[in-house]
Design an enzyme around this catalytic site. Structure first.
Site, PDB file in Angstrom:
ATOM      1  N   LYS A   1      80.134  -9.199  14.781  1.00 57.18           N
ATOM      2  CA  LYS A   1      81.069  -9.313  13.654  1.00 57.18           C
ATOM      3  C   LYS A   1      82.410  -9.838  14.145  1.00 57.18           C
ATOM      4  O   LYS A   1      82.969  -9.320  15.123  1.00 57.18           O
ATOM      5  CB  LYS A   1      81.264  -7.945  12.994  1.00 57.18           C
ATOM      6  CG  LYS A   1      80.079  -7.508  12.153  1.00 57.18           C
ATOM      7  CD  LYS A   1      80.008  -8.311  10.885  1.00 57.18           C
ATOM      8  CE  LYS A   1      78.760  -7.932  10.087  1.00 57.18           C
ATOM      9  NZ  LYS A   1      78.628  -8.765   8.880  1.00 57.18           N
TER      10      LYS A   1
ATOM     11  N   ASP B   1      79.333 -13.632  12.793  1.00 52.52           N
ATOM     12  CA  ASP B   1      79.449 -13.487  11.333  1.00 52.52           C
ATOM     13  C   ASP B   1      80.852 -12.997  11.010  1.00 52.52           C
ATOM     14  O   ASP B   1      81.204 -11.867  11.336  1.00 52.52           O
ATOM     15  CB  ASP B   1      78.400 -12.471  10.854  1.00 52.52           C
ATOM     16  CG  ASP B   1      78.436 -12.247   9.356  1.00 52.52           C
ATOM     17  OD1 ASP B   1      79.228 -12.930   8.668  1.00 52.52           O
ATOM     18  OD2 ASP B   1      77.670 -11.393   8.873  1.00 52.52           O
TER      19      ASP B   1
ATOM     20  N   GLU C   1      77.955 -17.497  10.764  1.00 55.82           N
ATOM     21  CA  GLU C   1      77.594 -17.020   9.419  1.00 55.82           C
ATOM     22  C   GLU C   1      78.824 -16.846   8.526  1.00 55.82           C
ATOM     23  O   GLU C   1      79.833 -16.296   8.957  1.00 55.82           O
ATOM     24  CB  GLU C   1      76.856 -15.681   9.577  1.00 55.82           C
ATOM     25  CG  GLU C   1      76.335 -15.073   8.288  1.00 55.82           C
ATOM     26  CD  GLU C   1      75.312 -13.967   8.575  1.00 55.82           C
ATOM     27  OE1 GLU C   1      74.514 -14.114   9.528  1.00 55.82           O
ATOM     28  OE2 GLU C   1      75.328 -12.956   7.855  1.00 55.82           O
TER      29      GLU C   1
ATOM     30  N   GLU D   1      74.267 -14.946   1.501  1.00 53.40           N
ATOM     31  CA  GLU D   1      74.108 -13.554   1.043  1.00 53.40           C
ATOM     32  C   GLU D   1      74.939 -13.282  -0.201  1.00 53.40           C
ATOM     33  O   GLU D   1      74.683 -12.311  -0.911  1.00 53.40           O
ATOM     34  CB  GLU D   1      74.470 -12.582   2.164  1.00 53.40           C
ATOM     35  CG  GLU D   1      75.943 -12.578   2.532  1.00 53.40           C
ATOM     36  CD  GLU D   1      76.235 -11.635   3.686  1.00 53.40           C
ATOM     37  OE1 GLU D   1      76.009 -12.038   4.831  1.00 53.40           O
ATOM     38  OE2 GLU D   1      76.677 -10.509   3.433  1.00 53.40           O
TER      39      GLU D   1
ATOM     40  N   ASP E   1      69.351 -12.864   0.037  1.00 56.06           N
ATOM     41  CA  ASP E   1      69.026 -11.438   0.190  1.00 56.06           C
ATOM     42  C   ASP E   1      68.091 -11.057  -0.955  1.00 56.06           C
ATOM     43  O   ASP E   1      68.439 -11.251  -2.127  1.00 56.06           O
ATOM     44  CB  ASP E   1      70.313 -10.605   0.137  1.00 56.06           C
ATOM     45  CG  ASP E   1      70.054  -9.132   0.428  1.00 56.06           C
ATOM     46  OD1 ASP E   1      69.109  -8.560  -0.168  1.00 56.06           O
ATOM     47  OD2 ASP E   1      70.779  -8.553   1.243  1.00 56.06           O
TER      48      ASP E   1
ATOM     49  N   HIS F   1      68.908 -12.575   4.447  1.00 55.07           N
ATOM     50  CA  HIS F   1      69.884 -11.516   4.720  1.00 55.07           C
ATOM     51  C   HIS F   1      69.249 -10.184   4.326  1.00 55.07           C
ATOM     52  O   HIS F   1      68.605 -10.081   3.282  1.00 55.07           O
ATOM     53  CB  HIS F   1      71.141 -11.765   3.873  1.00 55.07           C
ATOM     54  CG  HIS F   1      72.163 -10.680   3.943  1.00 55.07           C
ATOM     55  ND1 HIS F   1      72.262  -9.686   2.986  1.00 55.07           N
ATOM     56  CD2 HIS F   1      73.129 -10.429   4.853  1.00 55.07           C
ATOM     57  CE1 HIS F   1      73.267  -8.885   3.314  1.00 55.07           C
ATOM     58  NE2 HIS F   1      73.811  -9.313   4.440  1.00 55.07           N
TER      59      HIS F   1
ATOM     60  N   GLU G   1      66.545  -9.840   9.912  1.00 51.07           N
ATOM     61  CA  GLU G   1      67.822  -9.166  10.176  1.00 51.07           C
ATOM     62  C   GLU G   1      67.587  -7.663  10.117  1.00 51.07           C
ATOM     63  O   GLU G   1      67.234  -7.129   9.065  1.00 51.07           O
ATOM     64  CB  GLU G   1      68.880  -9.568   9.132  1.00 51.07           C
ATOM     65  CG  GLU G   1      70.183  -8.806   9.358  1.00 51.07           C
ATOM     66  CD  GLU G   1      71.362  -9.328   8.538  1.00 51.07           C
ATOM     67  OE1 GLU G   1      71.130 -10.038   7.541  1.00 51.07           O
ATOM     68  OE2 GLU G   1      72.505  -8.996   8.906  1.00 51.07           O
TER      69      GLU G   1
HETATM   70 CA    CA Z   1      76.512 -11.378   6.874  1.00 46.74          CA
END
Ligand code: CA
Length: 379
Positions: A170, A198, A224, A250, A273, A300, A333
């Site tokens: 992240k 991401d 991402e 997502e 997603d 996602h 994921e």
């Molecule tokens: Ca994400």
């Protein structure tokens, strides 16, 4: 109508748990974590489960509002019911919470269909193309501590020892800090593990391009959500302006939302997603559109075992892109960040030594939801 598959009841469940240690992504801190499950019961007692991504307290009332449209209808008529739900709210809910609620209902209808026919969902969709899916580890969120690299490195060592071969870091903490963190994290884990980043749309195109160029030698598989999901032109600039493949989706919804990403070549990797984009029915359509345009799909996934199982059935049937003797299969994921509801609700996902998760083989989604957990975490 198949005997007894008329829909008798629809119940949304709002579940919530406090987190032992809060964590943040680039947009907010999480101090508690929730889930919204939908339970659909047929006349002969089949129970199907679905799940919606997004704030549970907001998607549950939409499910309740939509429920009368489904009561008494044939649960196997998934396509007809999806269109009825979407068309009813088209003028008011083409994206966001409404589509997330429809996603949960659609997933539950697939679970019912599989149980009614005695087949796992991926076989209803003509699969499997593959029976186990390589997972990458999601986690590596920000904690309220001083030394971020210390706990991130510890988390990485744990995931790699579990069998994961790829990790997603992240970012979104400021450009200079992100560049330093990415370089330090790569140095800490060594050259071998796959690494994705991401930032949850923390940048504009200018910053995203600067970031991508600065970490271009860090071996990053994808970048991402570099910019906000509405900024299609920004996505295009990021793709052109820096060398890392761009992923996103997502926060996009339905075939129409993804058609926009595809037509504009806004991303290299589409990430619908299943619990947000419109359910199993819609994600398969999106994946087929992506296949027709030569684009990769890596769904996602961020929920409980219900959304995870739905995603695994889809991953079992997503077309190889491109096809061949040595295709690059889509990745699962697998969220390893704290989620007390997820951990209690269904049996935990099992990672093989090679970092793979088996596609469920039981009828429907192939999961069992723990009623005690439903009661314990009821909000
Ligand atoms: Ca994400």
């Amino acid at each position: 109508m198949a005997r007894g598959t008329r829909i008798r009841a629809i119940t949304p469940h709002v579940l919530m748990a406090e987190l032992p240690e809060p964590f943040a992504y680039s947009q907010a801190w999480y101090r508690k974590r929730g889930a919204m499950l939908v339970e659909i019961t047929t006349e002969d007692g089949i129970i199907g489960w679905g799940e919606a991504f997004g704030p549970a307290e907001l998607t549950a009332p939409i499910v309740s509002w939509l429920a009368p449209l489904l009561l008494g209808e044939d649960a196997l008529a998934r396509e007809a019911l999806w269109q009825a739900l979407y068309n009813r709210l088209r003028d008011h809910g083409q994206r966001g919470l409404v589509i997330e609620a429809i996603s949960a209902l659609d997933i539950a209808l697939w679970d019912i269909a599989g149980q009614a026919l005695g087949l796992p969902v991926h076989r209803l969709m003509g699969g499997p193309l593959r029976t186990e899916i390589e997972a990458y580890a999601t986690g590596f969120y920000r904690r309220d501590r001083e030394d971020h690299l210390a706990y991130l490195t510890e988390e990485a060592e744990q995931r790699l020892s579990e069998g994961f071969r790829s990790l997603k870091l992240k970012t979104g903490w400021g450009l200079a800090e992100d560049i330093a963190l990415t370089r330090d994290f790569r140095a800490a884990i060594g050259p071998k593990p796959g690494l994705m980043v991401d930032c949850n749309h923390a940048y504009d195109a200018v910053s995203a391009i600067a970031y991508g160029r600065a970490v271009a030698d860090c071996g990053i598989a994808w970048f991402e959500e570099p910019v906000p999901p509405e900024d299609i032109a920004g996505y295009q600039e990021v793709r052109r302006g820096q060398p890392i493949p761009v992923a996103g989706g997502e926060a996009s919804f339905t075939r129409w939302g993804f058609a926009e990403l595809i037509q504009h070549r806004a991303v290299d990797i589409l990430q619908p997603d299943v619990a947000a984009c419109g359910g199993i029915s819609e994600l398969k359509k999106i994946a087929d559109m992506a296949s027709a345009h030569g684009m990769r799909v890596n769904p996602h996934v961020w929920g409980t075992g219900v959304a995870l199982a739905a995603s695994l059935h889809l991953l079992a049937v997503l077309p190889d892109n491109p096809p061949g003797l040595f295709p690059r299969p889509p990745l699962l994921e697998l969220d390893r960040s704290p989620h007390p509801v997820r951990d209690a609700l269904t049996a935990p996902s099992v990672l093989s030594a090679e970092g793979r998760v088996a596609v469920p083989e039981g009828p429907g989604l192939g999961i069992t939801v723990d009623r005690d957990a439903l009661r314990h975490f009821a909000a």
